[in-house]
Design a protein around this motif. Structure first.
Motif, PDB file in Angstrom:
ATOM      1  N   VAL A 138       0.853  -1.194   0.000  1.00 17.90           N
ATOM      2  CA  VAL A 138       0.000   0.000   0.000  1.00 17.90           C
ATOM      3  C   VAL A 138       0.886   1.240   0.000  1.00 17.90           C
ATOM      4  O   VAL A 138       1.974   1.248   0.595  1.00 17.90           O
ATOM      5  N   TYR A 139       0.410   2.268  -0.674  1.00 17.00           N
ATOM      6  CA  TYR A 139       1.057   3.583  -0.616  1.00 17.00           C
ATOM      7  C   TYR A 139      -0.045   4.634  -0.577  1.00 17.00           C
ATOM      8  O   TYR A 139      -1.035   4.540  -1.311  1.00 17.00           O
ATOM      9  N   VAL A 140       0.106   5.636   0.297  1.00 10.79           N
ATOM     10  CA  VAL A 140      -0.864   6.732   0.410  1.00 10.79           C
ATOM     11  C   VAL A 140      -0.214   7.997  -0.129  1.00 10.79           C
ATOM     12  O   VAL A 140       0.803   8.458   0.401  1.00 10.79           O
ATOM     13  N   ALA A 141      -0.795   8.544  -1.188  1.00 11.51           N
ATOM     14  CA  ALA A 141      -0.242   9.730  -1.846  1.00 11.51           C
ATOM     15  C   ALA A 141      -1.191  10.902  -1.690  1.00 11.51           C
ATOM     16  O   ALA A 141      -2.411  10.738  -1.836  1.00 11.51           O
ATOM     17  N   LEU A 180       2.942   2.596  11.440  1.00 16.57           N
ATOM     18  CA  LEU A 180       4.017   2.935  10.520  1.00 16.57           C
ATOM     19  C   LEU A 180       3.544   3.893   9.422  1.00 16.57           C
ATOM     20  O   LEU A 180       4.339   4.635   8.850  1.00 16.57           O
ATOM     21  N   ALA A 181       2.241   3.901   9.137  1.00 14.61           N
ATOM     22  CA  ALA A 181       1.693   4.757   8.081  1.00 14.61           C
ATOM     23  C   ALA A 181       1.880   6.236   8.403  1.00 14.61           C
ATOM     24  O   ALA A 181       2.099   7.054   7.518  1.00 14.61           O
ATOM     25  N   ALA A 182       1.793   6.606   9.693  1.00 17.05           N
ATOM     26  CA  ALA A 182       1.897   8.009  10.075  1.00 17.05           C
ATOM     27  C   ALA A 182       3.278   8.568   9.799  1.00 17.05           C
ATOM     28  O   ALA A 182       3.424   9.748   9.467  1.00 17.05           O
ATOM     29  N   LEU A 239       4.692   0.284   0.994  1.00 15.02           N
ATOM     30  CA  LEU A 239       4.665  -0.305   2.332  1.00 15.02           C
ATOM     31  C   LEU A 239       4.154  -1.727   2.185  1.00 15.02           C
ATOM     32  O   LEU A 239       2.975  -1.957   1.921  1.00 15.02           O
ATOM     33  N   GLY A 240       5.055  -2.707   2.321  1.00 17.64           N
ATOM     34  CA  GLY A 240       4.713  -4.097   2.090  1.00 17.64           C
ATOM     35  C   GLY A 240       4.001  -4.739   3.266  1.00 17.64           C
ATOM     36  O   GLY A 240       3.983  -4.217   4.387  1.00 17.64           O
ATOM     37  N   ARG A 241       3.408  -5.887   3.007  1.00 19.45           N
ATOM     38  CA  ARG A 241       2.687  -6.604   4.065  1.00 19.45           C
ATOM     39  C   ARG A 241       3.619  -7.048   5.183  1.00 19.45           C
ATOM     40  O   ARG A 241       3.228  -7.036   6.358  1.00 19.45           O
ATOM     41  N   ALA A 242       4.846  -7.433   4.834  1.00 17.44           N
ATOM     42  CA  ALA A 242       5.783  -7.875   5.877  1.00 17.44           C
ATOM     43  C   ALA A 242       6.084  -6.736   6.849  1.00 17.44           C
ATOM     44  O   ALA A 242       6.123  -6.938   8.074  1.00 17.44           O
TER      45      ALA A 242
END
Length: 389
Positions: free
Chosen positions: A116-119, A383-385, A371-374
């Motif tokens: 996932v990536y948040v842009a 970790l997203a923040a 951002l990988g599943r692992a």
């Protein structure tokens, strides 16, 4: 007939906006909402609907069922786009980080995404026209945002936004038709509905069709200065708009409806101007937003930003808006800075974020940014923040 089903609003907006007795032109209603997702159930349904419409498959392209018909599983990395966060308030910042964490949990746990990536929307909109260093002016449904970009990075402290968007223009148009023209608007269905949302959604669709018709224009600065707008409109005998129930509206007589987007360029009286430095939001005109955003970046960067102003958003498609914006900015900005508005084709402006994200994710250098599943299973959604600032 019942109106066509539409998904509920994902983002929070002023409640009862269509039936409120408050001033419809109070765009500050929208300022207290800053892209914070209020309805996560609707957000999840929107993702399911998108996967179903795009025919995203579970395992292989031709042998499995689309998402939404069975087990929810996406074999592809997902690039999620957030509309852009302008607040510098610490409480709002924590809420935004919490929102990203919930988004990560939904995409990894519900849809089983491998990465996932948040842009931010301004960044991918800039990539859609090949301008990583630019000032992105996004005129959307909930408001206008002016976001300076430097080499693909959002300069958060210089962002500016207001509450004047497509939905606000629809409210103003709705009030004009009722109070000034004296028309009782009727939606495209007959009978009663159980939920008021269906009714007001149908009314908003009628307002959208009217304000995006070929009759609605943005007059140029020269036309306004010469005070010939009304005279020019009265020379056109075909300026009638027909509502779904057959009622015809004379746009020559009610020229404010024809020049509705003009409200995007009008500054409020100084006594009501209120700029919040913590939330980077105000009720200024769009040319004032651009001016303030440029004024709050480094001096060496201002000239380049003025020459790369990217116009995007579904509410930027009015005929003549690009020319009017260029004229206003040439007056507002310093003469030494050569102002240039980069305006793609209408379909590209409307889906600028989608196009820019597809370009960004296809770059070879981008692949290491997922951002990988692992990583998610090791560090969790927090970790997203830190990863997606």
């Amino acid at each position: 007939h019942r109106p066509k089903f539409e998904l509920a609003h994902v983002y929070e907006h002023p409640s009862s906006s269509w039936s409120s007795n408050d001033d419809a032109a109070a765009e500050e209603q929208y300022l207290k909402f800053n892209g914070i997702i209020a309805n996560w159930d609707a957000y999840e349904k929107a993702w399911e609907r998108a996967f179903a419409d795009l025919h995203v498959r579970n395992r292989t392209k031709w042998t499995s069922n689309p998402i939404g018909d069975g087990e929810l599983s996406c074999p592809h990395p997902i690039c999620a786009i957030e509309q852009g966060f302008t607040s510098q308030n610490s409480v709002d910042e924590r809420n935004n980080n919490k929102q990203k964490e919930i988004m990560m949990e939904l995409l990894f746990e519900k849809f089983n995404a491998p990465a996932v990536y948040v842009a931010p929307s301004p960044a991918v909109s800039a990539f859609s026209v090949g301008r990583p260093t630019s000032l992105v002016l996004d005129i959307g449904g909930g408001g206008c945002r002016a976001t300076p970009m430097f080499d693909g990075l959002v300069l958060k402290t210089a962002q500016r936004r207001n509450g004047r968007g497509g939905e606000w223009l629809s409210q103003v148009q709705y009030r004009m038709l009722i109070e000034e023209v004296g028309i009782q608007l009727r939606p495209r269905y007959t009978g009663t509905v159980a939920q008021p949302f269906y009714h007001w959604n149908a009314i908003s669709n009628v307002m959208y069709e009217m304000k995006t018709s070929s009759h609605v224009i943005v007059p140029s600065t020269r036309t306004i200065l010469n005070s010939t707008t009304t005279e020019t409109l009265q020379q056109d005998d075909t300026s009638y708009y027909e509502l779904p129930d057959g009622t015809r509206v004379d746009l020559n007589k009610h020229d404010k409806l024809r020049t509705l987007p003009e409200l995007l360029f009008v500054d409020p009286p100084q006594k009501t101007t209120n700029f919040d430095t913590k939330t980077c939001r105000n009720d200024f005109s769009i040319q004032r937003l651009v001016h303030d955003a440029v004024s709050n970046v480094d001096v060496d960067l201002r000239k380049e930003l003025c020459g790369n102003i990217v116009l995007c958003g579904a509410s930027s498609l009015y005929p003549g808006l690009e020319q009017r914006l260029s004229e206003e900015l040439s007056i507002k900005l310093p003469t030494a800075a050569k102002c240039r508005v980069i305006c793609a084709r209408p379909i590209e402006r409307r889906f600028a974020a989608w196009i820019g994200a597809s370009i960004l994710t296809s770059l070879g250098s981008f692949q290491q940014m997922w951002l990988g599943r692992a990583e998610y299973e090791e560090s969790g959604a927090s970790l997203a923040a830190t990863r997606f600032q």
